[in-house]
Design a protein around this motif. Structure first.
Motif, PDB file in Angstrom:
ATOM      1  N   PRO A  53    -109.027 -56.580  68.121  1.00 45.42           N
ATOM      2  CA  PRO A  53    -110.009 -55.517  67.858  1.00 45.42           C
ATOM      3  C   PRO A  53    -109.415 -54.116  67.801  1.00 45.42           C
ATOM      4  N   ARG A  54    -108.469 -53.801  68.684  1.00 44.47           N
ATOM      5  CA  ARG A  54    -107.916 -52.435  68.655  1.00 44.47           C
ATOM      6  C   ARG A  54    -107.092 -52.212  67.395  1.00 44.47           C
ATOM      7  N   GLN A  55    -106.435 -53.270  66.891  1.00 46.26           N
ATOM      8  CA  GLN A  55    -105.693 -53.134  65.648  1.00 46.26           C
ATOM      9  C   GLN A  55    -106.650 -53.060  64.456  1.00 46.26           C
ATOM     10  N   THR A  56    -107.777 -53.761  64.570  1.00 45.17           N
ATOM     11  CA  THR A  56    -108.798 -53.653  63.528  1.00 45.17           C
ATOM     12  C   THR A  56    -109.298 -52.218  63.424  1.00 45.17           C
ATOM     13  N   ALA A  57    -109.535 -51.591  64.571  1.00 39.60           N
ATOM     14  CA  ALA A  57    -110.002 -50.203  64.565  1.00 39.60           C
ATOM     15  C   ALA A  57    -108.970 -49.286  63.899  1.00 39.60           C
ATOM     16  N   ASP A  58    -107.694 -49.481  64.233  1.00 37.93           N
ATOM     17  CA  ASP A  58    -106.646 -48.648  63.633  1.00 37.93           C
ATOM     18  C   ASP A  58    -106.541 -48.894  62.136  1.00 37.93           C
ATOM     19  N   LEU A  59    -106.726 -50.138  61.718  1.00 40.70           N
ATOM     20  CA  LEU A  59    -106.675 -50.456  60.296  1.00 40.70           C
ATOM     21  C   LEU A  59    -107.830 -49.801  59.545  1.00 40.70           C
ATOM     22  N   TYR A  60    -109.013 -49.759  60.163  1.00 46.00           N
ATOM     23  CA  TYR A  60    -110.147 -49.101  59.515  1.00 46.00           C
ATOM     24  C   TYR A  60    -109.861 -47.607  59.314  1.00 46.00           C
ATOM     25  N   VAL A  61    -109.237 -46.979  60.304  1.00 44.40           N
ATOM     26  CA  VAL A  61    -108.914 -45.556  60.168  1.00 44.40           C
ATOM     27  C   VAL A  61    -107.885 -45.355  59.055  1.00 44.40           C
ATOM     28  N   ALA A  62    -106.854 -46.224  59.033  1.00 46.21           N
ATOM     29  CA  ALA A  62    -105.841 -46.120  57.979  1.00 46.21           C
ATOM     30  C   ALA A  62    -106.469 -46.349  56.611  1.00 46.21           C
ATOM     31  N   ALA A  63    -107.368 -47.339  56.513  1.00 44.64           N
ATOM     32  CA  ALA A  63    -108.039 -47.608  55.241  1.00 44.64           C
ATOM     33  C   ALA A  63    -108.895 -46.416  54.823  1.00 44.64           C
ATOM     34  N   SER A  64    -109.562 -45.786  55.793  1.00 49.31           N
ATOM     35  CA  SER A  64    -110.367 -44.608  55.493  1.00 49.31           C
ATOM     36  C   SER A  64    -109.502 -43.494  54.914  1.00 49.31           C
ATOM     37  N   ARG A  65    -108.340 -43.279  55.515  1.00 52.95           N
ATOM     38  CA  ARG A  65    -107.449 -42.216  55.027  1.00 52.95           C
ATOM     39  C   ARG A  65    -106.895 -42.550  53.645  1.00 52.95           C
ATOM     40  N   LEU A  66    -106.566 -43.806  53.420  1.00 51.05           N
ATOM     41  CA  LEU A  66    -106.038 -44.185  52.114  1.00 51.05           C
ATOM     42  C   LEU A  66    -107.110 -44.077  51.034  1.00 51.05           C
ATOM     43  N   CYS A  67    -108.356 -44.409  51.381  1.00 50.90           N
ATOM     44  CA  CYS A  67    -109.457 -44.183  50.434  1.00 50.90           C
ATOM     45  C   CYS A  67    -109.644 -42.688  50.195  1.00 50.90           C
ATOM     46  N   GLY A  68    -109.450 -41.891  51.252  1.00 52.23           N
ATOM     47  CA  GLY A  68    -109.537 -40.444  51.092  1.00 52.23           C
ATOM     48  C   GLY A  68    -108.468 -39.919  50.151  1.00 52.23           C
ATOM     49  N   LEU A  69    -107.241 -40.455  50.271  1.00 53.33           N
ATOM     50  CA  LEU A  69    -106.177 -40.067  49.346  1.00 53.33           C
ATOM     51  C   LEU A  69    -106.525 -40.497  47.922  1.00 53.33           C
ATOM     52  N   SER A  70    -107.094 -41.693  47.785  1.00 58.81           N
ATOM     53  CA  SER A  70    -107.509 -42.168  46.456  1.00 58.81           C
ATOM     54  C   SER A  70    -108.579 -41.254  45.873  1.00 58.81           C
ATOM     55  N   ALA A  71    -109.504 -40.797  46.721  1.00 53.72           N
ATOM     56  CA  ALA A  71    -110.540 -39.872  46.253  1.00 53.72           C
ATOM     57  C   ALA A  71    -109.906 -38.573  45.752  1.00 53.72           C
ATOM     58  N   HIS A  72    -108.877 -38.092  46.461  1.00 53.38           N
ATOM     59  CA  HIS A  72    -108.210 -36.863  46.033  1.00 53.38           C
ATOM     60  C   HIS A  72    -107.481 -37.057  44.713  1.00 53.38           C
ATOM     61  N   VAL A  73    -106.884 -38.235  44.519  1.00 56.17           N
ATOM     62  CA  VAL A  73    -106.245 -38.515  43.234  1.00 56.17           C
ATOM     63  C   VAL A  73    -107.262 -38.369  42.107  1.00 56.17           C
ATOM     64  N   CYS A  74    -108.428 -38.979  42.291  1.00 52.34           N
ATOM     65  CA  CYS A  74    -109.475 -38.923  41.259  1.00 52.34           C
ATOM     66  C   CYS A  74    -110.004 -37.504  41.079  1.00 52.34           C
ATOM     67  N   LEU A  75    -110.128 -36.762  42.178  1.00 55.04           N
ATOM     68  CA  LEU A  75    -110.547 -35.364  42.087  1.00 55.04           C
ATOM     69  C   LEU A  75    -109.578 -34.569  41.220  1.00 55.04           C
ATOM     70  N   ASP A  76    -108.289 -34.745  41.492  1.00 54.04           N
ATOM     71  CA  ASP A  76    -107.290 -33.978  40.757  1.00 54.04           C
ATOM     72  C   ASP A  76    -107.220 -34.382  39.299  1.00 54.04           C
ATOM     73  N   LEU A  77    -107.645 -35.620  38.980  1.00 53.65           N
ATOM     74  CA  LEU A  77    -107.676 -36.073  37.596  1.00 53.65           C
ATOM     75  C   LEU A  77    -108.996 -35.744  36.914  1.00 53.65           C
ATOM     76  N   GLY A  78    -109.977 -35.234  37.681  1.00 49.37           N
ATOM     77  CA  GLY A  78    -111.276 -34.903  37.105  1.00 49.37           C
ATOM     78  C   GLY A  78    -112.210 -36.084  36.964  1.00 49.37           C
ATOM     79  N   ASP A  79    -111.886 -37.220  37.605  1.00 49.51           N
ATOM     80  CA  ASP A  79    -112.752 -38.404  37.563  1.00 49.51           C
ATOM     81  C   ASP A  79    -113.642 -38.368  38.813  1.00 49.51           C
ATOM     82  N   TYR A  80    -114.714 -37.598  38.736  1.00 48.45           N
ATOM     83  CA  TYR A  80    -115.519 -37.315  39.920  1.00 48.45           C
ATOM     84  C   TYR A  80    -116.359 -38.512  40.373  1.00 48.45           C
ATOM     85  N   ASP A  81    -116.787 -39.364  39.442  1.00 44.72           N
ATOM     86  CA  ASP A  81    -117.542 -40.552  39.839  1.00 44.72           C
ATOM     87  C   ASP A  81    -116.669 -41.502  40.664  1.00 44.72           C
TER      88      ASP A  81
END
Length: 452
Positions: free
Chosen positions: A183-211
């Protein structure tokens, strides 16, 4: 003296686990967990450890891997062998506890109910299920280190250098979460996944793909909500505010930034959210609200509690805050605010120029130079406008994000206004801005090579 030498060599610690040893080494020095993290980061040369992470090691919620132990040994001035032996003690104890927990129940005497015996077998099978994991502490720690590295590199490196690795790590985190882990590793993985999705969102922002950016942001928020990570929940609101801002929904952008400020999160996120709110309010003409939000951003910076857990795009340095203040003051308008915008943008550039190369945000440097150019333009100084645009117009178009393209396009339209009477200098600058914007907006400038 003899006892001190024995401690440095790791003698006399034979049955001490890693958690107890780290507590002992820290308390002997009178250090806080954050002080240990700061010393570690200084040695490693990057901000990857927090006091919270040191606390996990001390509680043995996570066992430091060999790479981490090497730096911890340097921090405390002890032989790494002492830490290795302590880790062996801790793992031996954990393995013993698991063996006891996973041991199948003794067979029940034939005279007892067969149902009871069968029920015990079910429990034993589940214990074996728990023991089967697809991620250990090393996998999670490496993933977190990779996220921190990418987050820092993102602000200063070409976007397409990082896109493929962000996607690969994000997909890997999703796959791990679909499997089984502690469970504690699951929690850490969720945080890492959240940050990686956040980075993916920034990639799309910088490319102008807002959806697509919004989709990644929603997934980042879902991952953060799954483990109640206040820092990421606040940060995702900032991304959602950015998406709303660049799609022309300025009032919603302000509301999203306000919503993010309700989260109790450490670090610089409060200053980021207040700055986002200020810029959005300025665009809709709420001058009083914009100025008040700028003041809130300054107060948040002064009262900043704790450190940002991850550097780069997840942090909000003072330089970026000055860049936002410059944009906000330009939107507020009036000679006094325009002059303040010029001062803020100039400070942002100076702070970024004095930072380490990896911390020099190319996007914010572009934005600050465009703001400086527009500030001089509003004051009637075309020579100053041309001088400030030199950095942007002389840079590779592929380094420019969708937001910078929009800023350049808007400034070009402004230069075509009747107040400049078709002046040759204004016409020349307008044409150069339009040409650069077209090149930067070209699909060829931002085309990730997807893996086949």
């Amino acid at each position: 003296m003899g006892a001190r030498v024995r401690m440095l060599r790791g003698e006399g610690m034979g049955d001490t686990g890693i958690g107890a040893l780290l507590i002992r080494l820290r308390t002997e020095r009178g250090w806080t967990q954050q002080r240990v993290a700061d010393e570690y980061n200084a040695l490693e040369g990057r901000a990857t450890k927090t006091g919270k992470e040191i606390g996990r090691y001390e509680r043995e919620a996570r066992i430091p891997v060999p790479y981490t132990r090497r730096y911890l040994a340097q921090v405390f001035g002890v032989d790494i062998g002492a830490l290795d032996r302590a880790v062996a003690v801790s793992k031996s104890r954990q393995d013993g506890a698991k063996a006891v927990e996973a041991a199948p129940a003794r067979p029940v005497a034939p005279s007892r109910s067969g149902a009871v015996s069968a029920d015990a077998v079910v429990s034993a099978d589940f214990a074996q299920f728990i023991a089967q994991r697809n991620a250990d502490e090393f996998v999670v720690e490496q993933l977190e280190a990779d996220v921190a590295r990418l987050a820092r590199a993102y602000v200063s490196h070409p976007l397409m250098e990082l896109y493929i690795e962000i996607k690969r790590l994000r997909d890997g985190a999703f796959e791990l979460l679909r499997g089984r882990q502690h469970p504690r590793q699951t929690a850490d993985l969720y945080v890492a996944a959240s940050r990686l999705c956040g980075l993916s969102a920034h990639v799309c922002l910088d490319l102008g793909d807002y959806d697509s950016a919004a989709t990644h942001a929603r997934t980042a928020r879902a991952c953060a909500e799954a483990v109640g990570h206040e820092g990421m929940l606040a940060w995702v609101r900032a991304v959602e505010s950015l998406i709303a801002y660049w799609t022309g929904r300025y009032e919603q952008a302000a509301r999203l930034a306000q919503a993010g400020r309700h989260h109790r999160a450490p670090g610089s996120i409060g200053a980021r959210l207040a700055s986002l709110e200020a810029r959005a309010l300025a665009i809709v003409g709420d001058r009083v609200g914009a100025v008040a939000a700028l003041a809130d951003a300054e107060r948040s910076r002064e009262a900043m509690a704790g450190h940002d857990e991850v550097p780069g795009v997840f942090a909000f340095p003072a330089a970026k805050q000055f860049a936002y203040a410059g944009t906000t003051n330009l939107a507020v308008g009036g000679r006094e605010h325009v002059q303040q915008a010029i001062a803020s943008a100039d400070t942002a550039i100076r702070l970024y120029r004095s930072a380490e190369d990896d911390d020099q945000s190319v996007g914010d440097l572009f934005a600050a130079h465009v703001d400086l150019a527009r500030g001089h333009l509003l004051l009637g100084d075309l020579d100053g406008t041309e001088a400030m645009l030199g950095f942007v117009l002389g840079s590779p178009p592929e380094r420019m994000s969708a937001s910078i393209v929009r800023r350049l396009t808007a400034l070009g339209r402004e230069l075509g206004g009747p107040q400049y009477g078709g002046a040759a200098q204004a016409t020349y600058l307008r044409e150069r801005l339009q040409h650069t914007a077209v090149l930067a907006a070209s699909p060829a400038a931002h085309s990730p090579e997807l893996p086949t």
